[in-house]
Write a protein that holds these residues in place. Structure first.
Motif, PDB file in Angstrom:
ATOM      1  N   LEU A   1       0.834  -1.192   0.000  1.00  0.00           N
ATOM      2  CA  LEU A   1       0.000   0.000   0.000  1.00  0.00           C
ATOM      3  C   LEU A   1       0.878   1.255   0.000  1.00  0.00           C
ATOM      4  CD1 LEU A   1      -3.103   0.751   0.388  1.00  0.00           C
ATOM      5  CD2 LEU A   1      -2.498   1.157   2.774  1.00  0.00           C
ATOM      6  N   PRO A   2       0.616   2.221  -0.906  1.00  0.00           N
ATOM      7  CA  PRO A   2       1.460   3.429  -0.938  1.00  0.00           C
ATOM      8  C   PRO A   2       1.553   4.147   0.403  1.00  0.00           C
ATOM      9  CG  PRO A   2       0.082   3.321  -2.898  1.00  0.00           C
ATOM     10  CD  PRO A   2      -0.362   2.199  -2.014  1.00  0.00           C
ATOM     11  N   ALA A   3       0.459   4.151   1.174  1.00  0.00           N
ATOM     12  CA  ALA A   3       0.498   4.817   2.474  1.00  0.00           C
ATOM     13  C   ALA A   3       1.461   4.134   3.432  1.00  0.00           C
ATOM     14  CB  ALA A   3      -0.905   4.864   3.078  1.00  0.00           C
ATOM     15  N   LEU A   4       1.630   2.817   3.303  1.00  0.00           N
ATOM     16  CA  LEU A   4       2.596   2.117   4.146  1.00  0.00           C
ATOM     17  C   LEU A   4       4.021   2.471   3.738  1.00  0.00           C
ATOM     18  CD1 LEU A   4       0.122   0.568   5.184  1.00  0.00           C
ATOM     19  CD2 LEU A   4       1.541  -1.481   5.242  1.00  0.00           C
ATOM     20  N   ARG A   5       4.231   2.721   2.463  1.00  0.00           N
ATOM     21  CA  ARG A   5       5.557   3.161   2.028  1.00  0.00           C
ATOM     22  C   ARG A   5       5.853   4.567   2.558  1.00  0.00           C
ATOM     23  NH1 ARG A   5       3.967   0.673  -2.973  1.00  0.00           N
ATOM     24  NH2 ARG A   5       3.736   2.687  -4.011  1.00  0.00           N
ATOM     25  N   ALA A   6       4.812   5.423   2.593  1.00  0.00           N
ATOM     26  CA  ALA A   6       4.989   6.749   3.183  1.00  0.00           C
ATOM     27  C   ALA A   6       5.313   6.628   4.668  1.00  0.00           C
ATOM     28  CB  ALA A   6       3.725   7.588   2.973  1.00  0.00           C
ATOM     29  N   ALA A   7       4.654   5.686   5.355  1.00  0.00           N
ATOM     30  CA  ALA A   7       4.929   5.474   6.777  1.00  0.00           C
ATOM     31  C   ALA A   7       6.351   4.966   6.992  1.00  0.00           C
ATOM     32  CB  ALA A   7       3.927   4.489   7.358  1.00  0.00           C
ATOM     33  N   ALA A   8       6.818   4.088   6.096  1.00  0.00           N
ATOM     34  CA  ALA A   8       8.187   3.573   6.217  1.00  0.00           C
ATOM     35  C   ALA A   8       9.202   4.703   6.080  1.00  0.00           C
ATOM     36  CB  ALA A   8       8.421   2.490   5.174  1.00  0.00           C
ATOM     37  N   LEU A   9       8.972   5.607   5.119  1.00  0.00           N
ATOM     38  CA  LEU A   9       9.861   6.757   4.960  1.00  0.00           C
ATOM     39  C   LEU A   9       9.812   7.642   6.196  1.00  0.00           C
ATOM     40  CD1 LEU A   9      11.656   8.697   3.303  1.00  0.00           C
ATOM     41  CD2 LEU A   9       9.547   9.681   2.357  1.00  0.00           C
ATOM     42  N   ALA A  10       8.611   7.841   6.744  1.00  0.00           N
ATOM     43  CA  ALA A  10       8.462   8.694   7.919  1.00  0.00           C
ATOM     44  C   ALA A  10       9.220   8.130   9.116  1.00  0.00           C
ATOM     45  CB  ALA A  10       6.975   8.851   8.254  1.00  0.00           C
TER      46      ALA A  10
END
Length: 477
Positions: free
Chosen positions: A375-384
């Motif tokens: 999920l793209p939002a999980l990739r954003a969370a990983a970066l965060a």
């Protein structure tokens, strides 16, 4: 949009953020105890005023048949993604009080931790997102995304009034994704994103025999003791290998491919770590699975408590008229709590001794939840997490249950990003609950980065309607 200004704001205001979190924790918001109803109302009002003070709009205290919800949103800006931020301000009972080293609702800082009931679950973790919003709004006067905040006061009692509120306001609450923080990391300095949670089902067995307590000398050996009968029934719930003995219980339990099991072995805690965290000397259960697998991808039936007969000091020769057991079932992906309840009732009917009667009461049913790691939002969370904690996170499964994750998926059609800031030893639900303050501040930074990354990265806008707001003051639930 660079979050450098928001991050600098965080660094300047750490002391104030901590003082505000202490004020938040002081409210004894025990949702399970009716005597704290006024405390939950006061806390909801305080939280609403705080959200209004940091610059959010359409702030509402939404009354329900139980404890209130608190809703707020940012001023909607066309073209921006919308993130629904969820948390809960209610807490577990602090009992047993004598085990606390300091009063549970008088927060104390010691050795880099904030001690107090709710400091971690979930006031501290939820407050990290609130402070991230404040930092963005104070420095940039805007947010990288549109946000809608939904904070409830009944999560610890199964969220009985949340689903009706969501149904009533599903159009106003539409967003691209939800985010919540109410779970642990892998360990100190080892952040984790939870992508799977077990479902849950609470059950109560009520066994009755004679119409009153009996003298054990006069009637012992002639009348079946309900407490003994209950223990006999509980003993039949598991086989010697730890498997639940209820016929059909495992029919829908998913088998996982070797690649997934290898991934879990590489990223999850090992057996020794789990036993150490539990304070146990030896594992128990299905031997063909690791302890991590047993607590995440396999179901479990647990006896949570038994009452019956005399509980006071000394002895009393009595056959109790009634005995009660409280049980919980943790459900693996694809299991349905209502089907498991039906199978449980059928099995209990079969194993109830003929000389007693048994009634089953079920409550707090929740389905399992599984979110794709792609999920793209999980990739954003990983970066965060990489930015906020300085190390990349791992993806973990959780054995716990958070009903709202599946509720958001079913009623709002949105996935939930589960960003935990707690440590495994933060003693959530136990005396001396704490929240490691470095995780509080790193959590704020992580949330700042998550909002930024979500606002700049591609995400599917699942029917977002940015202009709609929650206007209701009362919930019909």
């Amino acid at each position: 949009m660079s979050p450098s200004g928001a991050l600098a704001y965080l660094d300047r205001h750490r002391a104030r953020f901590l003082d505000e979190l202490k004020e938040f924790v002081r409210f004894p918001t025990v949702s399970a105890q009716p005597r704290h109803g006024a405390d939950l109302q006061r806390c909801a009002s305080w939280l609403a005023a705080h959200l209004r003070g940091i610059g959010l709009h359409h702030v509402r205290v939404v009354n329900t048949k139980g404890h209130p919800l608190v809703y707020a949103e940012s001023r909607p800006e066309p073209g921006k993604q919308t993130v629904l931020i969820y948390g809960h301000y209610d807490v577990q009972p602090p009992d047993p009080l004598h085990e606390w080293r300091s009063p549970p609702f008088e927060p104390v800082v010691s050795s880099g931790n904030l001690y107090g009931r709710g400091a971690c679950d979930d006031k501290g973790q939820m407050f990290a997102h609130v402070k991230a919003i404040e930092a963005h709004l104070s420095e940039q006067r805007t947010l990288p995304v549109n946000v809608k905040c939904l904070f409830e006061g009944e999560e610890e009692i199964g969220s009985p009034n949340l689903a009706p509120f969501l149904r009533e306001n599903r159009h106003a609450l539409k967003a691209a994704v939800a985010v919540m923080s109410d779970m642990p990391m892998l360990g100190p300095g080892r952040p984790a994103i939870t992508y799977s949670m077990r479902g849950g089902l609470s059950l109560e067995l009520n066994v009755t025999g004679p119409d009153r307590d009996l003298h054990s000398g006069i009637f012992g050996g002639a009348v079946h003791n309900p407490l003994q009968a209950l223990c006999e029934m509980i003993a039949k719930l598991h086989g010697p290998d730890g498997r639940v003995a209820i016929p059909g219980f495992y029919d829908r339990v998913r088998s996982w491919a070797p690649d997934e099991r290898r991934y879990m072995a590489q990223t999850g805690p090992g057996d020794e770590k789990i036993l150490k965290d539990a304070g146990a000397i030896r594992g128990w259960g299905e031997s063909q699975y690791s302890l991590y697998e047993r607590t995440t991808v396999r179901p479990a039936l647990t006896v949570n408590g038994i009452t019956g007969g005399y509980q006071g000091p000394g002895g009393k020769g009595v056959i109790p008229a009634r005995a009660v057991a409280k049980l919980s079932v943790r459900l693996a992906p694809d299991q349905d709590p209502h089907e498991i309840e039906r199978l449980f009732r059928l099995y209990v009917d079969r194993i109830t001794p003929p000389a007693v009667r048994c009634k089953v009461r079920a409550a707090q049913a929740a389905k399992p939840a599984l979110v794709s790691r792609q999920l793209p939002a999980l990739r954003a969370a990983a970066l965060a997490y990489q930015k906020g904690f300085g190390v990349p996170p791992v993806f973990l499964r959780s054995g716990g249950t958070i009903p709202v994750v599946n509720t958001f998926q079913e009623l709002l059609g949105i996935p939930t990003v589960l960003m935990g800031f707690a440590l495994p030893d933060d003693r959530m639900h136990a005396p001396n609950e704490k929240f490691h303050l470095s995780n509080f501040y790193n959590g704020i930074a992580t949330s700042i980065w998550f909002l930024t990354a979500t606002g700049t990265g591609p995400m599917p806008a699942r029917g977002e309607t940015e202009a709609q707001t929650v206007e209701c003051q009362e919930c019909s639930a």
